[in-house]
Enzyme design. Structure first.
Site, PDB file in Angstrom:
ATOM      1  CG  PHE A 100      -1.556  -7.308   6.996  1.00  0.00           C
ATOM      2  CD1 PHE A 100      -1.501  -8.655   7.311  1.00  0.00           C
ATOM      3  CD2 PHE A 100      -1.260  -6.377   7.985  1.00  0.00           C
ATOM      4  CE1 PHE A 100      -1.146  -9.080   8.585  1.00  0.00           C
ATOM      5  CE2 PHE A 100      -0.908  -6.781   9.257  1.00  0.00           C
ATOM      6  CZ  PHE A 100      -0.853  -8.140   9.560  1.00  0.00           C
ATOM      7  CB  SER A 101      -6.806  -6.192   8.564  1.00  0.00           C
ATOM      8  OG  SER A 101      -7.379  -5.796   9.791  1.00  0.00           O
ATOM      9  CB  ALA A 102      -3.424  -4.587  12.821  1.00  0.00           C
ATOM     10  CG  ASP A 130      20.276  -3.311  16.726  1.00  0.00           C
ATOM     11  OD1 ASP A 130      19.968  -3.862  17.793  1.00  0.00           O
ATOM     12  OD2 ASP A 130      20.233  -2.088  16.541  1.00  0.00           O
ATOM     13  CG  ASP A 171      18.226   3.621  14.125  1.00  0.00           C
ATOM     14  OD1 ASP A 171      17.741   3.203  15.199  1.00  0.00           O
ATOM     15  OD2 ASP A 171      17.853   3.206  13.011  1.00  0.00           O
TER      16      ASP A 171
END
Length: 688
Positions: free
Chosen positions: A385-387, A316, A526
């Site tokens: 922060f806003s999506a 990864d 994981d």
């Protein structure tokens, strides 16, 4: 600071040596020794020489009493040294397993009827819990068994298992839901679904594997043991035929005497591959122990062996190749603005941003432009922060500071009546093409520039990939990034290949394709979505912080949950295979010197011409035979530290490595006995 599981004791620790000696005497029991057929044959041979010694005491044997007595003693010591090597390897693990047992006390648990914090409770002992039971664990309580969090979230202290004292978050519905029996909830409450019956828990398996009590022999180990048994049978037949041959030769030549039973037994033991047979169990157990020193548990010896044969590593990107947290590395101004103007606006927009990226912007502004502002003015209004907007920033009086994606900033600036500088698109694309993330900054209606957020490659990772490449191992980076970003990071990290925008089914497909091409594949994971790929991989390393399904699908568990451990696991796997191969080469090479010591001594009275083979000029036939027997015995404890520590790993192609090891352990195995036997012979000459 982290506190890790205590490292293994030194092989020369007095307490450890004392315990190993006691255990080695117990292992002389044929019912225990039958698992090592070669050493069982040596024990039978020792009994025969003990009988000949008793006959010598009664005068029924023509050989000197001192000779038969010393041969018998050293043959018994050969067996004892073999059992001691195994006991010493097991002892290092048992010392550590004892500390794990302390965390396995039979605590009580609050069993629930349903997955509900208000469900009726029944207090039971941990030994009464069974798979699929639900228990409530509150702050300050021990988790009574292995399980998965199905409701709630809590801080869990896992020091009993990992040695790490800092608590970690365990919560339901994510990739950090697995919990281990014996760990402690330090804050909040959780409901745990038990996933293992008593005696089958992770701690139980750890203890058994560490002690070596239930260690299964690996396929390569079994194959080598079959070879050693075959060689032993061949030498047994050879020695058995020497007796009638010597009787016939005495009758035909009218000189000399037939080879005695004591000498035949000594010849058989010296020619049999006793050295590697004695050290083989210790090599396997010590390999498990070396992994545990890295805080890694192999759930089978087969997994370690497979790690040594890996051809393809799937890694990864985040956390393995890169640090995982993007860092601000440069301010790129646009539209004629200065870099300092951009840094000041970026600092204002980031002071309230507690993400690693936000903190790195603040740090970069201080380092490059000596901007020392640490807190926002009291009248500042923080815009999180806003999506939806993909922006964040702060309003100070009438001044607006924003940072975000290029298209989002363009839209925001347009609403403010401003425009986008002509050079912005080129700067943004250049940063994206380099594998970094462009973060555009504006002040009011003006775009000031771009922050270059880079996913930092871990230090030294390129050198490690080069080492793997030199051993013929292909590295493949797996990432969810777009192909352009993935290609840039892969080039910087110097991996051989990459898989971008990877989904679970893509990982599984990639593993199957490589396996069908004849490669051994290793990977880490994981999450629940990693479980199918982990189950398919030849070497599957699951993070201890991961889900229960990931841990069950894997054959190796990393207690530190550090994906880079996969590289260490491969190195240790190769080291175990090398150690076994090197000591086998050394053991078989030893026989050449013994031919020159024992065969002339045994038959020189019948064929005086064989005296020419006494190239070491050994004092007498009895001295020659005894010297070979003594060397055959003492070489075992001399090699025990090497078996426990492992031979030094040298990253090079297999062909060069084979040649190097043949020169060191093959030629060394030929020369060392000539020197050792001669020195022992000189010592015997002084004493007898």
């Amino acid at each position: 600071m982290s506190k890790h599981i205590p490292q293994s004791k030194s092989a020369f620790d007095r307490e450890l040596l004392k315990g190993a000696l006691v255990e080695s005497l117990k292992k002389l029991d044929p019912r225990s020794l039958w698992r090592n057929p070669v050493m069982l044959a040596v024990e039978i041979a020792s009994c025969i020489t003990l009988a000949t010694f008793i006959l010598s005491l009664t005068g029924a044997n023509r050989e000197p009493v001192w000779f038969t007595g010393l041969v018998s003693i050293w043959l018994w010591l050969t067996v004892l040294f073999a059992t001691f090597a195994e006991a010493l390897a097991e002892g290092r693990g048992k010392a550590r397993a004892a500390s794990l047992r302390k965390s396995r006390s039979d605590v009580t648990a609050k069993r629930l009827a349903t997955v509900d914090f208000a469900s009726p409770q029944t207090t039971v002992g941990a030994s009464e819990l069974r798979r699929d039971d639900y228990i409530l664990v509150e702050a300050g309580e021990l988790i009574a068994g292995d399980g998965e969090v199905v409701a709630g979230a809590a801080l869990v202290n896992e020091a009993a298992v990992t040695g790490e004292s800092a608590p970690v978050v365990r919560e339901s519905g994510g990739d950090r839901s697995a919990v281990t029996g014996g760990t402690t909830v330090t804050a909040s409450s959780i409901i745990v679904k038990i996933t293992a019956n008593p005696g089958e828990t992770f701690l139980d398996r750890m203890i058994s594997l560490i002690e070596g009590a239930k260690r299964r022999k690996t396929p390569n180990e079994v194959a080598l043991e079959v070879l050693l048994i075959a060689l032993t049978l061949v030498f047994l037949l050879v020695c058995a035929n020497i007796s009638p041959l010597s009787i016939y030769s005495v009758a035909a030549t009218g000189q000399g005497s037939p080879v005695s039973l004591t000498i035949l037994v000594a010849l058989f033991v010296c020619l049999a591959p006793t050295t590697i047979a004695a050290l083989l169990p210790a090599i396997g157990i010590a390999g498990m122990d070396r992994l545990f020193q890295k805080n890694v548990i192999a759930l089978s010896g087969r997994a370690i062996e497979a790690a040594g044969d890996v051809n393809v590593l799937l890694l990864d990107k985040t956390g393995t190749i890169t640090h995982g947290n993007r860092q601000a590395v440069a301010f790129v101004p646009v539209g004629g603005h200065s870099e300092r103007e951009l840094a000041e606006a970026a600092l204002m927009a980031s002071l309230s941003d507690e993400t690693p990226e936000g903190r790195s912007v603040v740090t970069l502004a201080k380092q490059q432009h000596d901007l020392l502002l640490e807190v926002l003015p009291e009248n500042a209004v923080v815009i999180p922060f806003s999506a939806d907007t993909r922006l964040s920033g702060v309003d100070v009086d009438s001044v607006i500071y924003r940072k975000g994606a290029a298209d989002s900033i363009a839209t925001f600036v347009g609403k403010q009546g401003g425009g986008v500088p002509t050079d912005l698109e080129g700067k943004v694309n250049a940063i994206a093409h380099a594998g970094a993330t462009p973060l555009v900054v504006c002040q009011g209606a003006e775009v000031l520039g771009v922050i270059n957020l880079k996913d930092i490659i871990k230090s030294g990772i390129q050198e490690r990939f080069q080492q793997l490449r030199s051993m013929g191992i292909k590295t493949v980076m797996i990432t969810g990034d777009n192909p352009l970003t993935a290609a840039a990071i892969a080039a910087e990290a110097q991996v051989d290949d990459f898989l971008a925008q990877a989904k679970p089914e893509d990982k599984l497909r990639l593993i199957k394709e490589n396996q069908e091409a004849g490669f051994m594949v290793a990977m880490t994971g994981d999450g629940t979505n990693d479980a199918p790929a982990l189950a398919q991989a030849d070497v599957a390393v699951a993070m201890n912080t991961g889900t229960q399904s990931a841990r069950e699908a894997a054959n190796i568990i990393d207690l530190d949950s550090n994906p880079t451990k996969l590289l260490d696991i491969v190195m240790i796997g190769k080291q175990i295979l090398m150690t076994r191969g090197n000591l086998t080469t050394f053991s078989i090479s030893n026989d050449i010197a013994k031919y020159f010591a024992i065969i002339p001594a045994a038959l020189v009275s019948i064929y005086p011409q064989l005296g020419a083979l006494n190239v070491m000029h050994l004092a007498s036939p009895y001295s020659a035979i005894l010297s070979a027997v003594i060397f055959n015995a003492i070489v075992i404890p001399l090699l025990v530290p090497l078996a426990l520590k492992g031979t030094k790993f040298r990253p090079m192609p297999a062909e060069k490595l084979l040649i190097f090891n043949l020169l060191v352990y093959g030629v060394g195995g030929i020369i060392a006995p000539f020197i050792g036997i001669k020195i022992i012979d000189l010592g015997i000459g002084l004493l007898i």
